[in-house]
Design a protein around this motif. Sequence first.
Motif, mmCIF file in Angstrom:
data_model
loop_
_atom_site.group_PDB
_atom_site.id
_atom_site.type_symbol
_atom_site.label_atom_id
_atom_site.label_comp_id
_atom_site.label_asym_id
_atom_site.label_seq_id
_atom_site.Cartn_x
_atom_site.Cartn_y
_atom_site.Cartn_z
ATOM 1 N N LEU A 26 25.090 35.496 59.282
ATOM 2 C CA LEU A 26 24.433 36.287 60.323
ATOM 3 C C LEU A 26 23.283 35.513 60.971
ATOM 4 O O LEU A 26 23.085 35.584 62.189
ATOM 5 C CB LEU A 26 23.931 37.611 59.753
ATOM 6 N N VAL A 27 22.541 34.766 60.178
ATOM 7 C CA VAL A 27 21.449 33.942 60.715
ATOM 8 C C VAL A 27 22.015 32.921 61.703
ATOM 9 O O VAL A 27 21.474 32.723 62.803
ATOM 10 C CB VAL A 27 20.686 33.234 59.566
ATOM 11 N N ILE B 296 8.920 41.509 56.927
ATOM 12 C CA ILE B 296 8.752 42.929 57.290
ATOM 13 C C ILE B 296 10.102 43.578 57.637
ATOM 14 O O ILE B 296 10.447 44.622 57.087
ATOM 15 C CB ILE B 296 7.704 43.107 58.412
ATOM 16 N N PRO B 297 10.897 42.981 58.562
ATOM 17 C CA PRO B 297 12.207 43.607 58.823
ATOM 18 C C PRO B 297 13.123 43.632 57.610
ATOM 19 O O PRO B 297 13.891 44.574 57.428
ATOM 20 C CB PRO B 297 12.809 42.745 59.947
ATOM 21 N N MET B 298 13.027 42.599 56.752
ATOM 22 C CA MET B 298 13.861 42.579 55.542
ATOM 23 C C MET B 298 13.525 43.753 54.624
ATOM 24 O O MET B 298 14.417 44.504 54.201
ATOM 25 C CB MET B 298 13.651 41.270 54.781
ATOM 26 N N THR B 299 12.231 43.932 54.315
ATOM 27 C CA THR B 299 11.843 45.019 53.406
ATOM 28 C C THR B 299 12.043 46.385 54.053
ATOM 29 O O THR B 299 12.330 47.359 53.358
ATOM 30 C CB THR B 299 10.375 44.865 52.955
ATOM 31 N N ALA B 300 11.918 46.466 55.381
ATOM 32 C CA ALA B 300 12.176 47.733 56.077
ATOM 33 C C ALA B 300 13.624 48.162 55.852
ATOM 34 O O ALA B 300 13.899 49.315 55.501
ATOM 35 C CB ALA B 300 11.891 47.585 57.572
ATOM 36 N N ALA B 301 14.556 47.230 56.044
ATOM 37 C CA ALA B 301 15.982 47.549 55.869
ATOM 38 C C ALA B 301 16.297 47.916 54.421
ATOM 39 O O ALA B 301 17.011 48.886 54.147
ATOM 40 C CB ALA B 301 16.841 46.369 56.317
ATOM 41 N N LEU B 302 15.742 47.150 53.472
ATOM 42 C CA LEU B 302 15.982 47.439 52.049
ATOM 43 C C LEU B 302 15.406 48.794 51.651
ATOM 44 O O LEU B 302 16.016 49.552 50.898
ATOM 45 C CB LEU B 302 15.363 46.345 51.173
ATOM 46 N N SER B 303 14.215 49.098 52.162
ATOM 47 C CA SER B 303 13.548 50.356 51.810
ATOM 48 C C SER B 303 14.280 51.563 52.393
ATOM 49 O O SER B 303 14.407 52.602 51.736
ATOM 50 C CB SER B 303 12.103 50.322 52.318
ATOM 51 N N VAL B 304 14.768 51.430 53.615
ATOM 52 C CA VAL B 304 15.506 52.528 54.264
ATOM 53 C C VAL B 304 16.803 52.818 53.508
ATOM 54 O O VAL B 304 17.127 53.979 53.247
ATOM 55 C CB VAL B 304 15.781 52.195 55.748
ATOM 56 N N TRP C 58 16.729 40.168 64.007
ATOM 57 C CA TRP C 58 17.882 41.063 63.995
ATOM 58 C C TRP C 58 18.906 40.591 62.972
ATOM 59 O O TRP C 58 19.566 41.411 62.312
ATOM 60 C CB TRP C 58 18.502 41.152 65.391
ATOM 61 N N ALA C 59 19.043 39.275 62.831
ATOM 62 C CA ALA C 59 19.948 38.734 61.804
ATOM 63 C C ALA C 59 19.498 39.158 60.407
ATOM 64 O O ALA C 59 20.309 39.573 59.577
ATOM 65 C CB ALA C 59 19.978 37.207 61.896
ATOM 66 N N VAL C 60 18.190 39.067 60.182
ATOM 67 C CA VAL C 60 17.617 39.451 58.884
ATOM 68 C C VAL C 60 17.827 40.937 58.630
ATOM 69 O O VAL C 60 18.172 41.349 57.514
ATOM 70 C CB VAL C 60 16.118 39.075 58.829
ATOM 71 N N ILE C 61 17.626 41.770 59.665
ATOM 72 C CA ILE C 61 17.803 43.219 59.521
ATOM 73 C C ILE C 61 19.240 43.564 59.158
ATOM 74 O O ILE C 61 19.493 44.317 58.211
ATOM 75 C CB ILE C 61 17.388 43.953 60.819
ATOM 76 N N VAL C 62 20.198 43.015 59.909
ATOM 77 C CA VAL C 62 21.611 43.334 59.660
ATOM 78 C C VAL C 62 22.028 42.862 58.266
ATOM 79 O O VAL C 62 22.674 43.596 57.511
ATOM 80 C CB VAL C 62 22.518 42.706 60.755
ATOM 81 N N ALA C 63 21.624 41.626 57.910
ATOM 82 C CA ALA C 63 21.964 41.100 56.584
ATOM 83 C C ALA C 63 21.337 41.944 55.479
ATOM 84 O O ALA C 63 22.006 42.299 54.497
ATOM 85 C CB ALA C 63 21.487 39.646 56.467
ATOM 86 N N SER C 64 20.059 42.285 55.631
ATOM 87 C CA SER C 64 19.352 43.075 54.605
ATOM 88 C C SER C 64 19.945 44.476 54.491
ATOM 89 O O SER C 64 20.009 45.042 53.395
ATOM 90 C CB SER C 64 17.858 43.171 54.938
ATOM 91 N N PHE C 65 20.369 45.037 55.626
ATOM 92 C CA PHE C 65 20.950 46.381 55.629
ATOM 93 C C PHE C 65 22.275 46.390 54.861
ATOM 94 O O PHE C 65 22.512 47.260 54.006
ATOM 95 C CB PHE C 65 21.164 46.843 57.072
ATOM 96 N N ILE C 66 23.127 45.399 55.146
ATOM 97 C CA ILE C 66 24.433 45.326 54.467
ATOM 98 C C ILE C 66 24.232 45.081 52.972
ATOM 99 O O ILE C 66 24.826 45.748 52.121
ATOM 100 C CB ILE C 66 25.314 44.213 55.081
ATOM 101 N N VAL D 133 19.413 53.764 61.115
ATOM 102 C CA VAL D 133 19.431 52.719 62.147
ATOM 103 C C VAL D 133 18.179 52.746 63.026
ATOM 104 O O VAL D 133 17.461 51.735 63.122
ATOM 105 C CB VAL D 133 20.727 52.795 62.988
ATOM 106 N N PRO D 134 17.841 53.884 63.680
ATOM 107 C CA PRO D 134 16.615 53.876 64.489
ATOM 108 C C PRO D 134 15.342 53.703 63.662
ATOM 109 O O PRO D 134 14.356 53.118 64.131
ATOM 110 C CB PRO D 134 16.626 55.245 65.181
ATOM 111 N N THR D 135 15.369 54.188 62.408
ATOM 112 C CA THR D 135 14.191 54.046 61.535
ATOM 113 C C THR D 135 13.927 52.576 61.226
ATOM 114 O O THR D 135 12.779 52.121 61.269
ATOM 115 C CB THR D 135 14.382 54.832 60.219
ATOM 116 N N VAL D 136 14.994 51.819 60.934
ATOM 117 C CA VAL D 136 14.840 50.388 60.648
ATOM 118 C C VAL D 136 14.319 49.641 61.874
ATOM 119 O O VAL D 136 13.467 48.750 61.762
ATOM 120 C CB VAL D 136 16.183 49.774 60.176
ATOM 121 N N ILE D 137 14.801 50.001 63.046
ATOM 122 C CA ILE D 137 14.336 49.341 64.282
ATOM 123 C C ILE D 137 12.839 49.577 64.484
ATOM 124 O O ILE D 137 12.080 48.657 64.796
ATOM 125 C CB ILE D 137 15.152 49.830 65.502
ATOM 126 N N LEU D 138 12.400 50.821 64.250
ATOM 127 C CA LEU D 138 10.965 51.148 64.385
ATOM 128 C C LEU D 138 10.116 50.417 63.357
ATOM 129 O O LEU D 138 9.069 49.845 63.680
ATOM 130 C CB LEU D 138 10.752 52.657 64.225
#
Length: 421
Positions: free
Chosen positions: A61-62, A114-122, A72-80, A156-161
Motif C-alpha cells: 500500500l505504501v 497518528i493516522p496509524m494509531t487512529a485506525a488501530l484504535s477505531v 492514506w497508505a498508512v491508514i488503509v494498511a493499519s485499518f486492514i 471510516v469517517p471517524t478514522v479520517i477525522l
Amino acid sequence: MIIVSFGVAIALGIPLGDIVKTIETGLGGTLGHLALVFGLGAMLGKLIADSGGAQRIAMTLVNKFGEKNIQWAVIVASFIIGIALFFEVGLVLLIPIIFAISRELKVSILYLGIPMTAALSVTHGFLPPHPGPTVIAGEFGANIGEVLLYGFIIAVPTVILAGPIFTKIAKKLVPESFNKTGSIASLGEQKTFKLEETPGFGISVFTALLPVILMSIATILTLLQKTVGFEDNSVLATIRFIGDAGTSMTLSLLFAIYSMGIARNIPIKTVMDSCTTAISHIGMMLLIIGGGGAFKQVLIDGGVGDYVAELFNGTSLSPILLAWIIAAILRIALGSATVAPLTTAGLVTPMLGTSDVNLALVVLATGAGSLIASHVNDAGFWMFKEYFGLSMKETFATWTLLESIISIAGLGFVLLLSMFV
C-alpha cells in the motif's frame, strides 16, 4: 476486578451464599460468548503477522499510494491489519514499519504514527472480533454482523477525522513533537521479511478480511430479508450459519492455516506454534475480561442496573447517549477500554427492555465511550509516549486528544445513523 466484585457484592447486600455463584455466572457467561471468537481471532492475526502477510499489506500500500499520499497508505494498511490484530499487537507490528518508512521518506514518525494509531484504535473500539464490541454485542443481545456492518460505516469517517485531519491540528498544538525521533528499542529484535518471502498482497488482504466478508454477507442478506420480506429457506439458513461469528472465525482460521502456512510449504508444527503463542498472549486479557463480566453480574444481581434504569425512567435521554456517557466515565476512571464497556453493560441492559433502540448502535456507542480521554491509567498512553519519544504534555495533546476525537466523532456518527436504521 474479582476482589472488587466480592467487595461490591457484600456492600450491595447480596446474600453471602449467592456471591460466588453470581461471580461465576458473570465470568462464565462473558467468556462463554467471547472465548471462541477472541481466541480464534488472536490465532488468525498471529498467522498473518508471522507469515509476513501484514508486512506485505503495509509495504504494498505504501508503494501504491506513493510519498504524497503516504498518510492514506498508512491508514488503509493499519485499518486492514487492525481488523485482524488486536490493538497492542497491531501497534507492536506496525511501529517498526512506520519507523522504516519515516527514515526512507524523511518524514516525522508522528506524522505517520497518528493516522496509524487512529485506525488501530477505531477497529479496536468498533469492530468485532475485538473484545469490546464482541463482548457487548453478546451482553446486549445484538446481532454481531450488524455491529460489524454499522461499525464500518461509522469507522471510516471517524478514522479520517482522527487521522489526517487531526494530524494538522496536532502540528499546530505541539509542533515540537513532530521533530522527535522516538525509540523502538524496547520492542527487541523484530521479525523482518524480504518482500519476495511474504505471501501475495491479494491473499494477505483476503485472509485478514475473510471473517468480515462472511459476517457482512450474512447480515446484509438478513437485513434484506426483513426489508423485502422474502421467505426463509435452507440456503439462507446455511448463509446465516456460516456468517455466525463463531463459524466465520473458525472457517477463516482454517483458511489462514492453508493460505499463510500449508500453501507456502511452512511446516504445520510452525503454524501450530504461532497459534499456541497467540493463545498464551491473550490468557491474561481473557481473565481481565472475565473479571469485568463478574463485576457486571454483581451490578445486575445487586440491583444497581435496575436503580440506574429507575433513575432515568421517563427521561428523554437516548439509551445510545446514556451508554456512551456511562462508558466514558468508567473509561476515565478505570483506564481500560475493555473493562469499561463490560461494566456499562451491567448498568444499561435493564433499560434496553423498555426501548426500541437498535441494539447494534448501543454497542457502538458504548465502544465509542470506552475510548475517550486515555490518560495515565491506560497502558496505551505509555506505549504511545515511549515509542514516539514524547513528553507528558505532548502525549496529552496528541494521544489523549486523538482518543477523545474518536470517541466523540463515533458518538456523533452513531446518532446520525440512528436516524436511518
